[in-house]
Motif scaffolding. Structure first.
Motif, PDB file in Angstrom:
ATOM      1  N   PRO A 250      38.393   4.541 -19.433  1.00  0.00           N
ATOM      2  CA  PRO A 250      38.163   4.586 -18.090  1.00  0.00           C
ATOM      3  C   PRO A 250      36.645   4.976 -17.651  1.00  0.00           C
ATOM      4  O   PRO A 250      35.988   4.366 -16.582  1.00  0.00           O
ATOM      5  N   PHE A 251      36.118   5.988 -18.434  1.00  0.00           N
ATOM      6  CA  PHE A 251      34.712   6.243 -18.085  1.00  0.00           C
ATOM      7  C   PHE A 251      33.555   5.294 -18.248  1.00  0.00           C
ATOM      8  O   PHE A 251      32.782   4.898 -17.592  1.00  0.00           O
ATOM      9  N   VAL A 252      33.617   4.699 -19.415  1.00  0.00           N
ATOM     10  CA  VAL A 252      32.660   3.402 -19.723  1.00  0.00           C
ATOM     11  C   VAL A 252      32.761   2.376 -18.697  1.00  0.00           C
ATOM     12  O   VAL A 252      31.794   1.668 -18.395  1.00  0.00           O
ATOM     13  N   ARG A 253      34.201   2.150 -18.284  1.00  0.00           N
ATOM     14  CA  ARG A 253      34.457   1.245 -17.127  1.00  0.00           C
ATOM     15  C   ARG A 253      33.658   1.329 -15.877  1.00  0.00           C
ATOM     16  O   ARG A 253      33.044   0.698 -15.077  1.00  0.00           O
ATOM     17  N   GLN A 254      33.414   3.013 -15.806  1.00  0.00           N
ATOM     18  CA  GLN A 254      32.691   3.389 -14.285  1.00  0.00           C
ATOM     19  C   GLN A 254      31.128   2.869 -14.694  1.00  0.00           C
ATOM     20  O   GLN A 254      30.130   2.514 -13.740  1.00  0.00           O
ATOM     21  N   VAL A 255      30.755   3.138 -16.045  1.00  0.00           N
ATOM     22  CA  VAL A 255      29.411   2.826 -16.504  1.00  0.00           C
ATOM     23  C   VAL A 255      29.046   1.326 -15.893  1.00  0.00           C
ATOM     24  O   VAL A 255      27.910   0.754 -15.645  1.00  0.00           O
ATOM     25  N   CYS A 256      30.001   0.652 -16.442  1.00  0.00           N
ATOM     26  CA  CYS A 256      30.037  -0.718 -16.456  1.00  0.00           C
ATOM     27  C   CYS A 256      29.856  -1.377 -14.861  1.00  0.00           C
ATOM     28  O   CYS A 256      29.132  -2.196 -14.660  1.00  0.00           O
ATOM     29  N   TRP A 257      30.439  -0.575 -14.143  1.00  0.00           N
ATOM     30  CA  TRP A 257      30.481  -0.869 -12.694  1.00  0.00           C
ATOM     31  C   TRP A 257      29.064  -0.778 -11.930  1.00  0.00           C
ATOM     32  O   TRP A 257      28.604  -1.330 -11.381  1.00  0.00           O
ATOM     33  N   ARG A 258      28.304   0.102 -12.663  1.00  0.00           N
ATOM     34  CA  ARG A 258      26.902   0.281 -12.428  1.00  0.00           C
ATOM     35  C   ARG A 258      26.006  -0.899 -12.830  1.00  0.00           C
ATOM     36  O   ARG A 258      25.131  -1.317 -11.804  1.00  0.00           O
ATOM     37  N   ASP A 259      26.396  -1.329 -14.208  1.00  0.00           N
ATOM     38  CA  ASP A 259      25.686  -2.698 -14.159  1.00  0.00           C
ATOM     39  C   ASP A 259      26.214  -3.732 -13.724  1.00  0.00           C
ATOM     40  O   ASP A 259      25.321  -4.501 -13.275  1.00  0.00           O
ATOM     41  N   PHE A 260      27.382  -3.732 -13.349  1.00  0.00           N
ATOM     42  CA  PHE A 260      27.763  -4.772 -12.567  1.00  0.00           C
ATOM     43  C   PHE A 260      26.949  -5.092 -11.122  1.00  0.00           C
ATOM     44  O   PHE A 260      26.468  -6.149 -10.831  1.00  0.00           O
ATOM     45  N   TYR A 261      26.617  -3.927 -10.351  1.00  0.00           N
ATOM     46  CA  TYR A 261      25.896  -4.020  -8.967  1.00  0.00           C
ATOM     47  C   TYR A 261      24.663  -4.277  -9.423  1.00  0.00           C
ATOM     48  O   TYR A 261      23.849  -4.759  -8.428  1.00  0.00           O
ATOM     49  N   TYR A 262      24.053  -3.754 -10.556  1.00  0.00           N
ATOM     50  CA  TYR A 262      22.669  -4.263 -11.021  1.00  0.00           C
ATOM     51  C   TYR A 262      22.410  -5.860 -11.110  1.00  0.00           C
ATOM     52  O   TYR A 262      21.487  -6.370 -10.651  1.00  0.00           O
ATOM     53  N   GLN A 263      23.408  -6.357 -11.498  1.00  0.00           N
ATOM     54  CA  GLN A 263      23.224  -7.828 -11.941  1.00  0.00           C
ATOM     55  C   GLN A 263      23.694  -8.589 -10.663  1.00  0.00           C
ATOM     56  O   GLN A 263      22.992  -9.558 -10.223  1.00  0.00           O
ATOM     57  N   VAL A 264      24.508  -7.790  -9.630  1.00  0.00           N
ATOM     58  CA  VAL A 264      24.543  -8.459  -8.404  1.00  0.00           C
ATOM     59  C   VAL A 264      23.291  -8.335  -7.668  1.00  0.00           C
ATOM     60  O   VAL A 264      22.767  -9.449  -6.986  1.00  0.00           O
ATOM     61  N   ALA A 265      22.554  -7.153  -7.424  1.00  0.00           N
ATOM     62  CA  ALA A 265      21.489  -6.857  -6.687  1.00  0.00           C
ATOM     63  C   ALA A 265      20.181  -7.852  -7.473  1.00  0.00           C
ATOM     64  O   ALA A 265      19.265  -8.374  -6.580  1.00  0.00           O
ATOM     65  N   TYR A 266      20.322  -8.280  -8.471  1.00  0.00           N
ATOM     66  CA  TYR A 266      19.311  -8.846  -9.203  1.00  0.00           C
ATOM     67  C   TYR A 266      19.238 -10.364  -8.984  1.00  0.00           C
ATOM     68  O   TYR A 266      18.492 -11.009  -8.341  1.00  0.00           O
ATOM     69  N   ALA A 267      20.624 -10.756  -8.583  1.00  0.00           N
ATOM     70  CA  ALA A 267      20.775 -12.393  -8.169  1.00  0.00           C
ATOM     71  C   ALA A 267      20.756 -12.223  -6.561  1.00  0.00           C
ATOM     72  O   ALA A 267      20.270 -13.434  -6.011  1.00  0.00           O
ATOM     73  N   LEU A 353      19.739   1.699  -4.467  1.00  0.00           N
ATOM     74  CA  LEU A 353      20.009   0.447  -3.762  1.00  0.00           C
ATOM     75  C   LEU A 353      21.187  -0.342  -4.421  1.00  0.00           C
ATOM     76  O   LEU A 353      22.315  -0.654  -3.579  1.00  0.00           O
ATOM     77  N   PRO A 354      21.256  -0.750  -5.534  1.00  0.00           N
ATOM     78  CA  PRO A 354      22.401  -1.458  -6.232  1.00  0.00           C
ATOM     79  C   PRO A 354      23.746  -1.027  -6.027  1.00  0.00           C
ATOM     80  O   PRO A 354      24.858  -1.497  -5.374  1.00  0.00           O
ATOM     81  N   ASN A 355      23.765   0.392  -6.422  1.00  0.00           N
ATOM     82  CA  ASN A 355      25.290   1.098  -6.259  1.00  0.00           C
ATOM     83  C   ASN A 355      25.781   1.485  -4.940  1.00  0.00           C
ATOM     84  O   ASN A 355      26.660   1.131  -4.553  1.00  0.00           O
ATOM     85  N   ASN A 356      24.576   2.009  -4.100  1.00  0.00           N
ATOM     86  CA  ASN A 356      24.960   2.342  -2.638  1.00  0.00           C
ATOM     87  C   ASN A 356      25.304   1.354  -1.847  1.00  0.00           C
ATOM     88  O   ASN A 356      26.394   1.234  -1.211  1.00  0.00           O
ATOM     89  N   ALA A 357      24.565  -0.041  -2.070  1.00  0.00           N
ATOM     90  CA  ALA A 357      24.791  -1.076  -1.151  1.00  0.00           C
ATOM     91  C   ALA A 357      26.049  -1.840  -1.740  1.00  0.00           C
ATOM     92  O   ALA A 357      26.817  -2.457  -0.830  1.00  0.00           O
TER      93      ALA A 357
END
Length: 430
Positions: A250-267, A353-357
């Motif tokens: 569950p914790f690493v899943r939260q770290v993944c959420w961070r990466d998820f929004y970074y790839q969204v913001a990148y695109a 920006l990525p996570n907040n937005a």
């Protein structure tokens, strides 16, 4: 190479810093540089203070290895090239970022390096998996978290970099001084810097086994509280994920959420200003009185007000409280998510920006949520995640005398009791 300038941005550490480690291993001299960019400063006094503490800690770590942190002020591209020419550098290294501003800065820096015949290289380091490294078939990024999590978990992660044993500066370089702490209202905040971040992570990892059961417990405060250190790069997200262990946990899943929004913001670089879902209906109302009450923690809904008071008191807010307060603003009051994003960006130590937005758009129904019309009933959430009311009483002293779960619905108390409370009725009753 003879000399490489390493431009620090949001990567204020020496452990697992690919750009710094590579420069130290391949160049005779390394010049660590941080540029105070006036276009980024002054937006949040508490974040500026955290930044200054982090820079002081980074400077001490570099000095402990024979180097130093060179400090300049102005345009980062101009100052980096000026310093590179001053020390006759043949290379410039930087950690790649995803925001509009960061990518424009990197493009400008690359072009200026080419013009001055200086080698340029952008390194990973701000995420576990590079934003463009994992993509779905037929698309440039994942729009839904669960399939991204599966791909992210199965991806090959890069190897962590050890901190350099030695940093050798060129002779005679002017390093500069840390400026005075910025003025402005600043709540109680965490100690900045890699040293504090690594200590916090070590302590918290001893309790990680209970994270899955306790991370939504508002009063228990059992979350890691390392998000500010990730935001400024005082901790490597890869190091955090590796230290946590189980990739499916569950914790690493939260770290993944961070990466998820970074790839969204990148695109989708306009994530902070434009609805991510083109089909989203943005029918917001605009009510300054309601918005001000939400900001101040005076909505008359204790669980919402407790979260907003925690934000102002600590520059941080529990993850569950973020969902509740954001859901209340957008789905209950019907106010524009951008107003909430801006307020969080002002006060959150971890506001990037990525996570907040990304999280604001998820709650508002304009982002990556597959159920855009979901609602968070604040009273129901309060009884579920703060069953004894201890979280509310911690941040709302005017309700400290209300025992048990009744604190979540003070409007149901006897009229005489209500008159004795210095607490407003819900906005809907005013």
């Amino acid at each position: 190479m003879r000399t490489v300038v390493v431009l620090f941005t949001r990567d204020l550490r020496i452990h697992d810093h690919p750009a710094l480690a590579t420069a130290a291993a391949t160049a005779a001299h390394v010049v660590p540089l941080f540029v105070f960019d006036p276009r980024l400063g002054g937006r949040s006094a508490n974040r500026d203070r955290f930044l200054h503490a982090s820079l002081a800690d980074l400077r001490a770590a570099l000095r402990g290895r024979g180097g130093d942190l060179v400090l300049r002020g102005g345009d980062p591209v101009t100052e980096t090239i000026r310093l590179a020419r001053e020390v006759d550098a043949d290379g410039v290294a930087v950690s790649a970022d995803v925001s509009h501003y960061a990518r424009r800065r990197e493009r400008r820096l690359r072009a200026e390096c080419e013009r001055h015949r200086i080698a340029y290289r952008a390194f990973p380091g701000l995420t576990v998996v590079d934003p463009a490294a994992v993509t779905p078939t037929g698309g440039d990024h994942y729009k839904v978290f669960t399939p991204y999590f599966r791909a992210w978990s199965a991806a090959t992660w890069r190897t962590e970099f050890a901190p350099p044993d030695q940093i050798r500066l060129p002779v005679g370089i002017r390093v500069g001084r840390l400026p005075a702490l910025p003025a402005g209202e600043s709540p109680q905040s965490a100690a900045g810097g890699e040293t504090a971040g690594r200590q916090r992570l070590r302590q918290w990892l001893t309790t990680i086994d209970s994270y899955g059961d306790r991370h939504d417990d508002l009063a228990g405060d059992a979350t890691a509280r390392i998000s500010p250190y990730l935001r400024f790069g005082c901790l490597s997200p890869l190091s955090v994920a590796v230290a946590a262990g189980d990739r499916d946990g569950p914790f690493v899943r939260q770290v993944c959420w961070r990466d998820f929004y970074y790839q969204v913001a990148y695109a989708f670089p306009d994530l902070a200003t434009t609805a991510y879902r083109a089909s989203a209906k943005e029918e917001w109302r605009y009510d300054d009185t309601a918005l001000d009450a939400w900001r101040a923690g005076h909505t008359g809904l204790p669980i919402v007000d407790a979260g907003m008071r925690q934000l102002r008191a600590e520059g941080w807010m529990h993850n569950r409280a973020r969902l509740i307060t954001a859901g209340y603003l957008t789905k209950e009051l019907g106010l524009d998510w951008r107003a909430g994003l801006d307020w969080f960006a002002r006060w959150l130590l971890d506001g990037d920006l990525p996570n907040n937005a990304g999280n604001w758009q998820w709650v508002a129904g304009t982002g990556n949520d597959t159920k855009p019309y979901r609602r968070f009933n604040p009273v129901r959430q309060a009884h579920r995640f703060d069953p004894t009311g201890d979280y509310v009483r911690r941040y709302l002293p005017e309700l400290a005398g209300v025992a048990g779960k009744a604190v979540h619905e003070p409007w149901t108390l006897p009229e005489a009791t209500r008159r004795g409370l210095d607490y407003p009725p819900p906005l809907s009753e005013r």
